[in-house]
Design an enzyme around this catalytic site. Structure first.
Site, PDB file in Angstrom:
ATOM      1  CE  LYS A   1      -1.680   1.412   4.036  1.00 46.43           C
ATOM      2  NZ  LYS A   1      -2.129   3.226   3.847  1.00 46.43           N
ATOM      3  CG  ASN A   2       2.102   2.549   3.520  1.00 45.43           C
ATOM      4  OD1 ASN A   2       0.812   3.207   3.963  1.00 45.43           O
ATOM      5  ND2 ASN A   2       2.133   2.189   4.463  1.00 45.43           N
TER       6      ASN A   2
ATOM      7  CB  CYS B   1      -4.855   6.371  10.072  1.00 48.56           C
ATOM      8  SG  CYS B   1      -5.413   4.700   9.419  1.00 48.56           S
TER       9      CYS B   1
ATOM     10  NE  ARG C   1      -0.082  10.193  10.000  1.00 55.26           N
ATOM     11  CZ  ARG C   1      -0.943   8.887   9.357  1.00 55.26           C
ATOM     12  NH1 ARG C   1      -1.962   8.727   9.641  1.00 55.26           N
ATOM     13  NH2 ARG C   1      -0.376   8.074   8.406  1.00 55.26           N
TER      14      ARG C   1
ATOM     15  CG  ASP D   1       2.313   1.242   9.589  1.00 60.25           C
ATOM     16  OD1 ASP D   1       2.783   1.277   8.241  1.00 60.25           O
ATOM     17  OD2 ASP D   1       2.268   2.721  10.234  1.00 60.25           O
TER      18      ASP D   1
ATOM     19  NE  ARG E   1      -7.134   4.541   4.029  1.00 59.13           N
ATOM     20  CZ  ARG E   1      -6.423   4.689   4.887  1.00 59.13           C
ATOM     21  NH1 ARG E   1      -6.585   5.499   6.188  1.00 59.13           N
ATOM     22  NH2 ARG E   1      -5.097   5.696   4.638  1.00 59.13           N
TER      23      ARG E   1
HETATM   24  C1  EPZ Z   1       4.033   6.834   6.727  1.00 60.70           C
HETATM   25  O1  EPZ Z   1       2.825   7.641   7.524  1.00 60.70           O
HETATM   26  C2  EPZ Z   1       3.190   5.615   6.335  1.00 60.70           C
HETATM   27  N1  EPZ Z   1       1.763   6.224   5.394  1.00 60.70           N
HETATM   28  C3  EPZ Z   1       2.238   5.674   7.327  1.00 60.70           C
HETATM   29  O2  EPZ Z   1       1.639   4.406   8.205  1.00 60.70           O
HETATM   30  C4  EPZ Z   1       3.606   4.771   8.611  1.00 60.70           C
HETATM   31  O3  EPZ Z   1       2.951   4.886  10.246  1.00 60.70           O
HETATM   32  C5  EPZ Z   1       4.258   5.283   8.711  1.00 60.70           C
HETATM   33  O4  EPZ Z   1       5.038   6.442   7.707  1.00 60.70           O
HETATM   34  C6  EPZ Z   1       6.036   5.395   9.413  1.00 60.70           C
HETATM   35  O5  EPZ Z   1       6.217   4.874   8.810  1.00 60.70           O
HETATM   36  C7  EPZ Z   1       2.211   6.163   4.503  1.00 60.70           C
HETATM   37  O6  EPZ Z   1       2.836   5.686   4.058  1.00 60.70           O
HETATM   38  C8  EPZ Z   1       1.392   6.905   3.072  1.00 60.70           C
HETATM   39  P1  EPZ Z   1       6.406  10.188   8.733  1.00 60.70           P
HETATM   40  P2  EPZ Z   1       3.975   8.908   7.199  1.00 60.70           P
HETATM   41  O7  EPZ Z   1       5.903  11.221   8.272  1.00 60.70           O
HETATM   42  O8  EPZ Z   1       4.347   9.773   5.610  1.00 60.70           O
HETATM   43  C9  EPZ Z   1       5.614  13.559  12.042  1.00 60.70           C
HETATM   44  C10 EPZ Z   1      -0.345   2.710   7.806  1.00 60.70           C
HETATM   45  O9  EPZ Z   1      -0.966   2.752   8.303  1.00 60.70           O
HETATM   46  N2  EPZ Z   1       6.139  14.502  11.491  1.00 60.70           N
HETATM   47  O10 EPZ Z   1       7.129   9.200   8.842  1.00 60.70           O
HETATM   48  O11 EPZ Z   1       3.053  10.661   7.664  1.00 60.70           O
HETATM   49  C11 EPZ Z   1       4.655  12.620  12.028  1.00 60.70           C
HETATM   50  O12 EPZ Z   1       3.258  13.653  12.796  1.00 60.70           O
HETATM   51  C12 EPZ Z   1       0.348   4.134   7.774  1.00 60.70           C
HETATM   52  O13 EPZ Z   1       0.084   1.986   6.933  1.00 60.70           O
HETATM   53  C13 EPZ Z   1       6.333  15.566  11.778  1.00 60.70           C
HETATM   54  O14 EPZ Z   1       6.586  16.185  12.585  1.00 60.70           O
HETATM   55  O15 EPZ Z   1       4.656   8.917   8.476  1.00 60.70           O
HETATM   56  C14 EPZ Z   1       4.779  11.147  12.719  1.00 60.70           C
HETATM   57  O16 EPZ Z   1       4.773  11.420  14.608  1.00 60.70           O
HETATM   58  C15 EPZ Z   1       0.191   4.876   9.342  1.00 60.70           C
HETATM   59  N3  EPZ Z   1       6.441  16.605  10.739  1.00 60.70           N
HETATM   60  C16 EPZ Z   1       6.233  11.034  12.629  1.00 60.70           C
HETATM   61  O17 EPZ Z   1       6.874  12.105  12.326  1.00 60.70           O
HETATM   62  C17 EPZ Z   1       6.106  16.198   9.121  1.00 60.70           C
HETATM   63  O18 EPZ Z   1       6.368  16.942   8.400  1.00 60.70           O
HETATM   64  C18 EPZ Z   1       6.245  10.038  11.222  1.00 60.70           C
HETATM   65  O19 EPZ Z   1       5.520  10.405  10.136  1.00 60.70           O
HETATM   66  C19 EPZ Z   1       6.111  14.896   8.922  1.00 60.70           C
HETATM   67  C20 EPZ Z   1       6.010  13.628   9.950  1.00 60.70           C
END
Ligand code: EPZ
Length: 420
Positions: free
Chosen positions: A24-25, A120, A125, A307, A399
């Site tokens: 998916k991702n 989610c 986020r 995840d 999803r």
């Molecule tokens: C991706 O989300 C995945 N989603 C998530 O999977 C996964 O949990 C996550 O990466 C971590 O591996 C997709 O790929 C579509 P991050 P993403 O940016 O990109 C903070 C699932 O169940 N952050 O690595 O949103 C954020 O709040 C989903 O498949 C900032 O502070 O994750 C989080 O605490 C859920 N500022 C941490 O970093 C930013 O600009 C990691 O977020 C971006 C993120």
């Protein structure tokens, strides 16, 4: 409220063979990336999940021609008809990864107006790091009326992410592939889907080096040519199926996966006293005896994936002893444990840590999914419990998991839908 609920009759060992679908991702990153190509691109092994269908709608709304078959899992994307650079909120709020349209449209059109993403509810986020990266490359970025607006011709620069972010790494990589000069992404995410995107971009003629490490170097190119690319298998679906096998003390082989992507989970299952053996592109999970309580701390790849924290913490509810699960990536990812209390689970949550006291037995109860992986965790709980578990709001599961119910039934699970 979803029109149906899932009913699972638990306490049945899963046995047999199953296959994992495309990721998916990775798919939600590669489909927007194809918009940047100067020719039609073909993507194979795309999973038949809601997030992919949402992106098909979005790309068609932009003027791209998209042919997608859920039978062959093949998508042909012809971006030459793209005549817009705006994606409205009503579309973007249907998924998290819609914000990848920012990087892709900035590169293709020099402008992108994209509604805030959905996704989610597992924490705050923000996407400040995405915006920081776009601005570093020379884009003007503003937020107006629920839209993120970015425009400008992009120059290669060094971007140091304040924290490791998968989405930020991917989005800024998309913006950098045709920027003038070299971009260096420092403190970059190393997830398999970051590497898969880099490989896809390079197959189109981009120059992305170092993906999979914390420093990625991208040299801007003028043109991206047609490519046919097969997305990697889903790391999280693989892990969820492995955990479901362990949860039922079953004997299951998951085919079509990449065992090296699963090392953090495999190590934890072995620590619990579960047999896990890697074959070439398959992993076999078998029971040994009672499960030992363990400690789990989520980390960016190659650490234990956030995840898989939710399905794993469900599994730990029947381990012998008290397990400590620390969620370091998102602020609110334990809601499934509150639901599982109705099934007899004993978990105490203190900020980012869950103390899970293993019980001999879980019993079926009505529970509600609050997000995609919480839904998966409740499925694992239902498979472990005696009696029947009713899972409300199971739509979340569709999803991110392709035909999960069918796959579990094929392994002997008793899972069915009932109208609500
Ligand atoms: C991706 O989300 C995945 N989603 C998530 O999977 C996964 O949990 C996550 O990466 C971590 O591996 C997709 O790929 C579509 P991050 P993403 O940016 O990109 C903070 C699932 O169940 N952050 O690595 O949103 C954020 O709040 C989903 O498949 C900032 O502070 O994750 C989080 O605490 C859920 N500022 C941490 O970093 C930013 O600009 C990691 O977020 C971006 C993120």
């Amino acid at each position: 409220m979803d029109a149906y609920k899932l009913l699972i009759s638990g306490d049945i060992p899963l046995t047999g063979h199953t296959s994992v679908s495309g990721g998916k991702n990775t798919s939600v990153a590669l489909i927007p990336a194809a918009l940047m190509c100067d020719d039609p691109c073909t993507l194979d092994n795309l999973p038949d999940i809601e997030d992919v269908h949402v992106l098909v709608d979005i790309l068609r709304g932009l003027g791209a021609r998209v042919d997608y078959s859920t039978v062959t899992k093949r998508m042909v994307i012809d971006p030459r008809g793209v005549n817009a650079c705006t994606v409205p909120y009503k579309q973007t709020q249907r998924m998290r990864a819609s914000y990848y349209l920012l990087g892709a449209l900035l590169t293709r059109c020099g402008e992108a107006n994209v509604g805030y993403p959905g996704g989610c509810a597992i924490g705050n986020r923000p996407f400040d790091q995405h915006i920081k990266g776009f601005r570093a490359l020379g884009a003007e970025v503003s937020e107006e009326g629920g839209m993120i607006c970015a425009k400008g011709s992009l120059q290669g620069r060094t971007v140091f992410f304040d924290r490791i972010t998968v989405g930020g790494t991917i989005n800024v990589m998309l913006a950098a592939v045709k920027a003038k000069g070299q971009t260096v992404l420092c403190n970059a995410a190393r997830e398999p889907h970051v590497v898969d995107l880099a490989n896809f971009l390079n197959s189109m003629g981009a120059s992305v080096k170092g993906a999979g490490t914390d420093t990625i170097r991208i040299r801007g190119v003028q043109k991206l040519h047609a490519s046919q690319y097969t997305v990697i298998p889903d790391q999280i679906e693989t892990g969820t199926l492995m955990i479901a096998a362990a949860a039922t003390h079953g004997d299951v082989t998951v085919h079509g996966c990449i065992p090296t992507h699963m090392e953090a989970l495999t190590a934890k299952l072995l620590e619990m006293g579960v047999s896990v053996t890697d074959e070439d592109d398959a992993i076999r999970v078998r029971p040994i005896g009672p499960h030992r309580a363990i400690n789990v701390k989520t980390q960016e790849y190659p650490g234990f994936p956030t995840d898989l924290q939710q399905p794993m913490s469900a599994l730990l509810c029947k381990a012998q002893g008290t397990s400590v699960v620390t969620e370091t990536i998102f602020e609110s990812r334990f809601k499934h444990l509150s639901e599982m209390r109705r099934m007899g689970a004993r978990a105490r949550i203190l900020e980012q840590t869950a103390f899970i006291e293993g019980t001999q037995e879980l019993h079926g109860a009505p529970v509600t999914a609050t997000d995609l992986r919480a839904g998966a965790a409740l499925v694992v709980a239902g498979l472990m419990a005696t009696g029947t578990t009713e899972i409300y709001e199971p739509g979340f599961i569709e999803r991110g998991y392709e035909h999960l119910e069918e796959k579990l039934r094929a392994l002997g699970a008793i899972v069915r839908r009932e109208p609500v």
